[in-house]
Motif scaffolding. Structure first.
Motif, mmCIF file in Angstrom:
data_model
loop_
_atom_site.group_PDB
_atom_site.id
_atom_site.type_symbol
_atom_site.label_atom_id
_atom_site.label_comp_id
_atom_site.label_asym_id
_atom_site.label_seq_id
_atom_site.Cartn_x
_atom_site.Cartn_y
_atom_site.Cartn_z
ATOM 1 N N GLU A 115 0.826 -1.207 0.000
ATOM 2 C CA GLU A 115 0.000 0.000 0.000
ATOM 3 C C GLU A 115 0.864 1.261 0.000
ATOM 4 O O GLU A 115 0.574 2.227 -0.713
ATOM 5 C CB GLU A 115 -0.931 0.001 1.218
ATOM 6 C CG GLU A 115 -2.062 -1.001 1.131
ATOM 7 C CD GLU A 115 -3.025 -0.690 0.003
ATOM 8 O OE1 GLU A 115 -3.720 0.345 0.078
ATOM 9 O OE2 GLU A 115 -3.080 -1.472 -0.965
ATOM 10 N N LEU A 116 1.925 1.248 0.805
ATOM 11 C CA LEU A 116 2.813 2.411 0.836
ATOM 12 C C LEU A 116 3.501 2.592 -0.512
ATOM 13 O O LEU A 116 3.620 3.721 -1.015
ATOM 14 C CB LEU A 116 3.853 2.264 1.943
ATOM 15 C CG LEU A 116 4.837 3.432 2.063
ATOM 16 C CD1 LEU A 116 4.115 4.737 2.384
ATOM 17 C CD2 LEU A 116 5.908 3.144 3.110
ATOM 18 N N ALA A 117 3.939 1.505 -1.111
ATOM 19 C CA ALA A 117 4.594 1.587 -2.418
ATOM 20 C C ALA A 117 3.648 2.179 -3.464
ATOM 21 O O ALA A 117 4.068 2.971 -4.323
ATOM 22 C CB ALA A 117 5.076 0.206 -2.853
ATOM 23 N N CYS A 149 3.406 10.481 2.614
ATOM 24 C CA CYS A 149 3.051 9.143 2.111
ATOM 25 C C CYS A 149 2.400 8.313 3.215
ATOM 26 O O CYS A 149 1.421 7.593 2.977
ATOM 27 C CB CYS A 149 4.293 8.435 1.581
ATOM 28 S SG CYS A 149 4.925 9.108 0.022
ATOM 29 N N GLN A 150 2.939 8.425 4.425
ATOM 30 C CA GLN A 150 2.361 7.695 5.557
ATOM 31 C C GLN A 150 0.945 8.193 5.863
ATOM 32 O O GLN A 150 0.038 7.397 6.141
ATOM 33 C CB GLN A 150 3.247 7.861 6.793
ATOM 34 C CG GLN A 150 4.605 7.197 6.698
ATOM 35 C CD GLN A 150 4.546 5.688 6.850
ATOM 36 O OE1 GLN A 150 3.730 5.155 7.596
ATOM 37 N NE2 GLN A 150 5.410 4.989 6.135
ATOM 38 N N LEU A 151 0.760 9.506 5.810
ATOM 39 C CA LEU A 151 -0.561 10.073 6.095
ATOM 40 C C LEU A 151 -1.593 9.623 5.068
ATOM 41 O O LEU A 151 -2.728 9.282 5.420
ATOM 42 C CB LEU A 151 -0.477 11.602 6.116
ATOM 43 C CG LEU A 151 0.306 12.221 7.274
ATOM 44 C CD1 LEU A 151 0.470 13.725 7.063
ATOM 45 C CD2 LEU A 151 -0.394 11.949 8.605
ATOM 46 N N ILE A 152 -1.192 9.608 3.805
ATOM 47 C CA ILE A 152 -2.115 9.171 2.753
ATOM 48 C C ILE A 152 -2.435 7.692 2.912
ATOM 49 O O ILE A 152 -3.592 7.265 2.790
ATOM 50 C CB ILE A 152 -1.522 9.464 1.362
ATOM 51 C CG1 ILE A 152 -1.410 10.978 1.145
ATOM 52 C CG2 ILE A 152 -2.381 8.831 0.263
ATOM 53 C CD1 ILE A 152 -0.641 11.365 -0.105
ATOM 54 N N MET A 153 -1.409 6.898 3.203
ATOM 55 C CA MET A 153 -1.640 5.467 3.399
ATOM 56 C C MET A 153 -2.609 5.228 4.551
ATOM 57 O O MET A 153 -3.523 4.397 4.453
ATOM 58 C CB MET A 153 -0.329 4.737 3.664
ATOM 59 C CG MET A 153 -0.515 3.232 3.840
ATOM 60 S SD MET A 153 1.000 2.325 4.195
ATOM 61 C CE MET A 153 1.270 2.786 5.898
ATOM 62 N N GLY A 207 -6.235 2.895 7.079
ATOM 63 C CA GLY A 207 -6.578 2.950 8.498
ATOM 64 C C GLY A 207 -5.403 2.791 9.439
ATOM 65 O O GLY A 207 -5.582 2.799 10.660
ATOM 66 N N ILE A 208 -4.186 2.660 8.898
ATOM 67 C CA ILE A 208 -3.020 2.471 9.761
ATOM 68 C C ILE A 208 -1.775 2.921 9.004
ATOM 69 O O ILE A 208 -1.737 2.874 7.773
ATOM 70 C CB ILE A 208 -2.900 0.983 10.187
ATOM 71 C CG1 ILE A 208 -1.930 0.803 11.357
ATOM 72 C CG2 ILE A 208 -2.518 0.103 9.013
ATOM 73 C CD1 ILE A 208 -1.950 -0.604 11.955
ATOM 74 N N ASP A 209 -0.768 3.398 9.741
ATOM 75 C CA ASP A 209 0.522 3.716 9.136
ATOM 76 C C ASP A 209 1.602 2.900 9.836
ATOM 77 O O ASP A 209 1.312 2.090 10.722
ATOM 78 C CB ASP A 209 0.809 5.224 9.194
ATOM 79 C CG ASP A 209 0.823 5.770 10.622
ATOM 80 O OD1 ASP A 209 0.924 4.969 11.580
ATOM 81 O OD2 ASP A 209 0.726 7.002 10.788
#
Length: 339
Positions: free
Chosen positions: A213-215, A235-239, A244-246
């Motif tokens: 998902e992060l990729a 990127c973490q915030l969008i993921m 629902g989790i980073d």
């Protein structure tokens, strides 16, 4: 009766799901009675009460007990601990209500118990969904739709295996493995209880899913990597907004699971704490060797997370204890337990 419940409009498509509205529970029950009495027709369409967090909404009501086979449940253990959410749901709907094609949150397991009624499940083993994507890479909304046979739209559909079809009767429980996409139809008026869950057997699958998902997010906003100072954080915030989790919360997830098991290995579990903490009671019921197994699986995933470049680029000073300290504690607890 006044409790607000989420209700999906089964006749309406919104992206790849059905739009929802909140209704008082008693209003939905009245609608359901009228819908059945009118020959399963209504100007409001087919409405399906789904994803109702009944246990969380009424914690004082001991509505049901989780079967022991599914009691090693890290998702609900963690989200109960942080008191933010849970993944325990009640579904109620008339004949003809359904859930579109999907895979479960975090690529978790799921189980579904039919209290009454009858369901038809269409399940595709993990990986088969690749053959069901259209020419733009999108998954279908409805795997029974005739257009899937149009090679111009779904060029690889002919390579897919037929779905595993299950007819679930009242009193039966269906288990869905990680990553299995599925679609569900209520063949009769149906009430069911559904849980999403992760444990030591599939936490590595969850971790792989988060990396994928992060990729995907990084690819989507790659053009902003140079001009944006906090690109990795964004990127973490969008993921997190999508899944629902980073990564930092995933670390805390692993920490809570690990610390609960270390506590049991070091202190055991008395009757008082058992009555106050259902998660720890479930771990104790499964036994000390199961707690050690969980710790070993946690160490494996935590080691991978700690070495991950994207994780190491984040500000980890807020994590307590630091990942390397937690890993040492886990390894020490495992060694002591096996003496």
């Amino acid at each position: 009766g006044e409790a607000a419940v989420p209700v999906a409009k089964c006749d309406v498509r919104e992206y790849n799901s059905n739009p929802k509205e909140q209704l008082p529970f008693k209003e939905y029950v009245e609608y359901w009675r009228e819908y059945v009495g009118n020959g399963y027709r209504s100007s409001r369409g087919c409405l399906y009460l789904k994803d109702w967090h009944l246990s969380r909404a009424f914690p004082e009501q001991d509505v049901y007990t989780t079967p022991v086979y599914f009691s090693s449940d890290w998702l609900n253990e963690y989200w109960d601990a942080v008191a933010v959410d849970d993944f325990r749901f009640v579904y109620m709907g008339p004949k003809g209500s359904w859930t579109p094609f999907h895979a479960d949150v975090f690529r978790s397991y799921s189980w579904s118990a039919n209290i009454c009624g009858r369901k038809k499940w269409l399940l595709y083993p993990a990986g088969q969904e690749e053959f069901l994507k259209d020419c733009h890479g999108n998954l279908p909304f409805d795997v029974t739709a005739p257009e899937l046979r149009d090679k111009r739209i779904y060029p690889r559909f002919g390579q897919s295996q037929p779905p595993l079809e299950i007819l679930q009767e009242a009193g039966e429980i269906v288990f869905i493995p990680s990553g299995w996409h599925h679609q569900v139809h209520n063949l009769e008026d149906t009430i069911s209880i559904n849980h999403n869950w992760v444990n030591g057997c599939n936490v590595a699958v969850m971790w792989c899913f988060l990396q994928d998902e992060l990729a995907a997010v990084q690819r989507e906003i790659s053009q902003w990597k140079e001009p944006m100072d906090d690109w990795h954080l964004q990127c973490q915030l969008i993921m997190k907004s999508c899944t629902g989790i980073d990564y930092k919360e995933f670390y805390n997830f692993l920490k809570v699971i690990a610390e609960n098991r270390i506590s049991i290995l070091e202190k055991g579990l008395d009757e008082e704490s058992s009555s106050q903490n259902h998660s720890k009671a479930a771990i104790s019921t499964l036994g000390m060797l199961h707690a050690v197994f969980d710790l070993k699986r946690t160490v494996k995933v935590l080691s991978s997370l700690s070495a991950n470049e994207d994780f190491r680029k984040l500000d980890l000073t807020s994590l307590s204890p630091p990942p390397e300290v937690l890993l040492q504690h886990l390894e020490s607890a495992i060694d002591t337990a096996l003496l």
